[in-house]
Design a protein around this motif. Structure first.
Motif, PDB file in Angstrom:
ATOM      1  N   PHE A 360       0.809  -1.224   0.000  1.00  0.00           N
ATOM      2  CA  PHE A 360       0.000   0.000   0.000  1.00  0.00           C
ATOM      3  C   PHE A 360       0.842   1.275   0.000  1.00  0.00           C
ATOM      4  O   PHE A 360       0.565   2.210  -0.731  1.00  0.00           O
ATOM      5  N   VAL A 363       2.284   1.866  -3.389  1.00  0.00           N
ATOM      6  CA  VAL A 363       1.255   2.194  -4.379  1.00  0.00           C
ATOM      7  C   VAL A 363       0.837   3.656  -4.214  1.00  0.00           C
ATOM      8  O   VAL A 363       0.752   4.411  -5.184  1.00  0.00           O
ATOM      9  N   PHE A 384      -7.317  -2.098  -4.589  1.00  0.00           N
ATOM     10  CA  PHE A 384      -6.573  -0.902  -5.008  1.00  0.00           C
ATOM     11  C   PHE A 384      -7.449   0.192  -5.623  1.00  0.00           C
ATOM     12  O   PHE A 384      -6.964   1.285  -5.903  1.00  0.00           O
TER      13      PHE A 384
END
Length: 443
Positions: A360, A363, A384
């Motif tokens: 996470f 990202v 996501f």
């Protein structure tokens, strides 16, 4: 005459068949799927009996020994029947190792094993007679039969280790252990960890175990389940007396008070995880008395492994990177960690019970768009969807690359790092990587 039955007519199966025949076994190869033409020709040419697209039980259950392909799980009823009858079921690694007195370096781990094995072989071959086998290239059995190397570097998967009995590498390496393939281990991480540690189960104090001392899973398992081997850990953060550690910009490796120092400034491969791979490979080389100069030069001119953070092309100032070999979350973690520009990330495939949480932060920080490339993308879309502005799905590599081309701007990266197995849409991760590279070249 002892009967050797081989389940699976792939690279390891055919190699074992040839070695078995040479050693006087009555050999039979059986594959539930189709055997590739090139392998059929080898079997016919060598007059080895075979069948494909079926398993004829009466031809299998009369075996003295069975070599099963690592792809076949123990849960299959045929394997259960073999175990019930007390028939020895082994892996190719176990079978072939009986017929060689070579020094064996066995390398396992969830990630980094191919790079570490290839790099280790690259260093050793400068000064030693050495083969590279296991999960890579020509099968170990075939090389034992045809080449008779004095040393082997073997990349070994947990599935191959599940079916060893007496196999004992002189030097074992465990690069790291993160949850992977849990579908094969009753979804118990502990079972998978134990499977990896089988690489050291037959070792004595005269053998060596090289491992990542920064990996809590490995360190804790060793604490609670000590091994006989002489331990040579490596670390990026601790000072290691016997083994390897990073001191500012230098790798320092000490074995029996004999220290060598390797600068990391010119390492061919980038990223922290590759410093670890270099430490593991250099420790093996130092143990086998390879000269310091040779180790250093080899680390500096090593080309890397296909499908592992492989830079394909730069088009309109966008770098396309093929990391198809990232078949689990931890491998993709390393890939995203090493991205130094906004990234269009192509992800997806056969999910093995993935937990994406550790990705996470990367990202949020580095990924500008996500392209889900799988037969079923629901989990990825849910996980996501809220993190990036653009998330799309497709079932075709050519389309995934075209979408990435439209989204990416000068200075960006397009990264194929699937974090999943490839079997939903592709033959294997190599097929997936090659399709990516072809699609990029066709832009």
């Amino acid at each position: 005459m002892k009967r050797l039955v081989i389940l699976g007519g792939g690279e390891s199966g055919i190699g074992t068949a040839l070695l078995g025949k040479e050693k006087g076994y009555d050999v039979f190869v059986s594959d539930k799927g189709k055997i590739k033409e090139k392998y059929k020709e080898v079997l016919i040419h060598n007059e080895i009996e075979w069948e494909d697209e079926k398993h004829t039980e009466e031809k299998i259950l009369n075996a003295d020994i069975v070599m099963k392909s690592p792809g076949i799980p123990d849960k299959v009823s045929l394997i259960k029947q073999l175990h019930e009858k007390g028939i020895l079921v082994v892996s190719e690694i176990e079978f072939a190792s009986k017929f060689t007195n070579a020094n064996i370096v066995g390398i396992t781990g969830s990630n980094g094993k191919t790079t570490t094995a290839t790099l280790t072989h690259h260093i050793l071959k400068q000064e030693l007679n050495v083969g590279l086998a296991g999960n890579i290239g020509d099968s170990f059995a075939k090389q034992v039969l045809e080449k008779g190397f004095e040393n082997y570097v073997l990349e070994i998967s947990s599935f191959q280790l599940d079916d060893i009995k007496d196999f004992k590498p002189k030097i074992a390496v465990i690069t790291n252990i993160t949850p992977d393939h849990l579908d094969r281990y009753d979804y118990k991480f502990e079972n998978y960890i134990e499977s990896k540690f089988r690489i050291a189960m037959n070792q004595t104090k005269d053998d060596y175990l090289i491992y990542d001392a920064d990996d809590e899973v490995i360190v804790n398992h060793l604490k609670n389940n000590p091994v006989q081997s002489t331990l040579l850990p490596f670390s990026l953060v601790k000072t290691i007396e016997n083994g390897a550690y990073l001191d500012k910009e230098d790798i320092k490796i000490t074995i029996d008070n004999n220290q060598i120092i390797m600068p990391t400034s010119n390492l061919a491969l980038e990223g922290k995880h590759n410093i670890k791979n270099a430490m593991a490979a250099s420790t093996v080389a130092h143990l086998l008395k390879i000269r310091k100069q040779t180790i250093r030069e080899s680390l500096e001119n090593f080309q890397g492994v296909e499908h592992r953070l492989e830079q394909v092309l730069k088009i309109n100032k966008v770098q396309y990177i093929n990391d198809s070999k990232a078949t689990n979350v931890n491998a993709t973690y390393y890939a995203l960690e090493s991205m130094d520009a906004p990234t269009v990330w192509i992800v997806g495939g056969t999910d093995k019970g993935n937990n994406y949480a550790e990705l996470f932060s990367f990202v949020n920080e580095k990924v500008k768009a996500i392209i889900c490339l799988g037969a079923d993308n629901e989990k990825l879309m849910n996980t996501f969807g809220g993190m990036v502005d653009v998330i799309v799905e497709t079932q075709f590599m050519s389309e995934a690359v075209k979408i990435a081309y439209k989204i990416a701007e000068a200075g960006d990266n397009v990264l194929l790092s699937p974090a999943c197995a490839s079997f939903d849409l592709f033959e294997n991760y190599e097929d997936r990587g090659r399709q990516f590279k072809n699609a990029v070249r066709n832009l």
